[in-house]
Motif scaffolding. Sequence first.
Motif, PDB file in Angstrom:
ATOM      1  N   ARG A  53       1.062  -1.251  -0.050  1.00 21.70           N
ATOM      2  CA  ARG A  53      -0.091  -0.089   0.030  1.00 21.70           C
ATOM      3  C   ARG A  53       0.722   1.378  -0.081  1.00 21.70           C
ATOM      4  NH1 ARG A  53      -2.651  -2.537   4.386  1.00 21.70           N
ATOM      5  NH2 ARG A  53      -4.159  -4.062   3.752  1.00 21.70           N
ATOM      6  N   SER A  54       0.206   2.450   0.151  1.00 15.95           N
ATOM      7  CA  SER A  54       0.789   3.585   0.309  1.00 15.95           C
ATOM      8  C   SER A  54       0.251   4.679   1.063  1.00 15.95           C
ATOM      9  CB  SER A  54       1.130   4.055  -0.957  1.00 15.95           C
ATOM     10  OG  SER A  54      -0.330   4.482  -1.695  1.00 15.95           O
ATOM     11  N   GLY A  55       0.629   5.724   1.529  1.00 13.88           N
ATOM     12  CA  GLY A  55      -0.035   6.599   2.436  1.00 13.88           C
ATOM     13  C   GLY A  55      -0.153   6.187   3.720  1.00 13.88           C
ATOM     14  N   VAL A  56      -1.255   6.479   4.284  1.00 14.80           N
ATOM     15  CA  VAL A  56      -1.082   6.069   5.947  1.00 14.80           C
ATOM     16  C   VAL A  56      -1.362   4.824   6.365  1.00 14.80           C
ATOM     17  CG1 VAL A  56      -2.540   6.777   7.866  1.00 14.80           C
ATOM     18  CG2 VAL A  56      -2.459   8.192   6.302  1.00 14.80           C
ATOM     19  N   SER A  57      -1.647   3.858   5.308  1.00  8.22           N
ATOM     20  CA  SER A  57      -1.914   2.320   5.468  1.00  8.22           C
ATOM     21  C   SER A  57      -0.687   1.692   4.941  1.00  8.22           C
ATOM     22  CB  SER A  57      -3.076   1.979   4.956  1.00  8.22           C
ATOM     23  OG  SER A  57      -2.915   2.238   3.399  1.00  8.22           O
ATOM     24  N   LYS A  58       0.617   2.352   4.931  1.00 11.94           N
ATOM     25  CA  LYS A  58       1.531   1.608   4.344  1.00 11.94           C
ATOM     26  C   LYS A  58       2.083   0.534   5.399  1.00 11.94           C
ATOM     27  CE  LYS A  58       5.975   2.833   2.041  1.00 11.94           C
ATOM     28  NZ  LYS A  58       6.821   3.842   1.409  1.00 11.94           N
ATOM     29  N   THR A  59       2.489  -0.497   4.952  1.00  9.55           N
ATOM     30  CA  THR A  59       3.135  -1.710   5.889  1.00  9.55           C
ATOM     31  C   THR A  59       4.441  -2.255   5.154  1.00  9.55           C
ATOM     32  OG1 THR A  59       1.568  -3.355   4.886  1.00  9.55           O
ATOM     33  CG2 THR A  59       0.836  -2.119   6.835  1.00  9.55           C
ATOM     34  N   ILE A  60       5.136  -2.628   6.120  1.00  5.20           N
ATOM     35  CA  ILE A  60       6.154  -3.290   5.535  1.00  5.20           C
ATOM     36  C   ILE A  60       6.540  -4.781   6.041  1.00  5.20           C
ATOM     37  CG2 ILE A  60       7.915  -1.537   4.874  1.00  5.20           C
ATOM     38  CD1 ILE A  60       9.253  -1.964   7.675  1.00  5.20           C
ATOM     39  N   PRO A  76       2.872  -1.599  10.468  1.00  5.27           N
ATOM     40  CA  PRO A  76       2.380  -0.180   9.842  1.00  5.27           C
ATOM     41  C   PRO A  76       3.054   0.878  10.054  1.00  5.27           C
ATOM     42  CG  PRO A  76       0.957  -0.857  11.898  1.00  5.27           C
ATOM     43  CD  PRO A  76       2.128  -1.928  11.719  1.00  5.27           C
ATOM     44  N   ILE A  77       3.846   1.244   9.199  1.00  8.24           N
ATOM     45  CA  ILE A  77       4.972   2.369   9.278  1.00  8.24           C
ATOM     46  C   ILE A  77       4.397   3.469   9.880  1.00  8.24           C
ATOM     47  CG2 ILE A  77       6.298   3.943   7.752  1.00  8.24           C
ATOM     48  CD1 ILE A  77       7.480   0.960   8.203  1.00  8.24           C
ATOM     49  N   HIS A  78       3.252   4.143   9.649  1.00  5.66           N
ATOM     50  CA  HIS A  78       2.838   5.392  10.036  1.00  5.66           C
ATOM     51  C   HIS A  78       2.058   5.229  11.484  1.00  5.66           C
ATOM     52  CE1 HIS A  78       4.359   7.324   6.476  1.00  5.66           C
ATOM     53  NE2 HIS A  78       3.649   6.518   6.053  1.00  5.66           N
ATOM     54  N   ALA A  79       1.996   4.119  12.081  1.00  2.22           N
ATOM     55  CA  ALA A  79       1.252   3.788  13.239  1.00  2.22           C
ATOM     56  C   ALA A  79       2.269   4.495  14.330  1.00  2.22           C
ATOM     57  CB  ALA A  79       0.882   2.447  13.400  1.00  2.22           C
ATOM     58  N   PRO A  80       1.398   4.770  15.690  1.00  2.00           N
ATOM     59  CA  PRO A  80       2.197   5.396  16.648  1.00  2.00           C
ATOM     60  C   PRO A  80       2.980   4.279  17.579  1.00  2.00           C
ATOM     61  CG  PRO A  80      -0.027   5.674  17.176  1.00  2.00           C
ATOM     62  CD  PRO A  80       0.273   5.074  15.662  1.00  2.00           C
ATOM     63  N   VAL A  81       2.592   3.052  17.256  1.00  2.00           N
ATOM     64  CA  VAL A  81       3.319   1.927  18.159  1.00  2.00           C
ATOM     65  C   VAL A  81       4.719   1.753  17.415  1.00  2.00           C
ATOM     66  CG1 VAL A  81       1.335   0.546  18.486  1.00  2.00           C
ATOM     67  CG2 VAL A  81       2.368   0.074  16.398  1.00  2.00           C
TER      68      VAL A  81
END
Length: 115
Positions: A53-60, A76-81
């Motif tokens: 994905r891209s944007g806020v829902s981007k994951t690696i 989830p890259i942009h998550a606060p965790v």
Amino acid sequence: MSHPLLAKATEKLLRKDFPAYRIGDTIRVQVKIREGEKERLQAFEGTIIAENRSGVSKTITVRKMSFGTGVERIFPIHAPVVDKIEIIRTGQVRRAKLYYLRGLRGKAARLRERE
């Protein structure tokens, strides 16, 4: 195409404090773990085998070998965790997804280092 208002709203949620990583890089991800009232950091070190994905829902997807067993974790890259990402090695690969590493063991699973 996403809506301009939606793009503007989600732009504030994107994090820009991470280094520029690529598929094949070995990284260390610091994740916040809550145990009751306390919070601690847990490190997960492995090779990036996929990016979705891209944007806020981007994951690696990060893969490591733990006591002879392959362990994969999706972050989830942009998550606060996710507290911090550090690059340990840079790998040179010619694929966007490295799922073939799942079938390889030991030295066969090594990746060439990028210059």
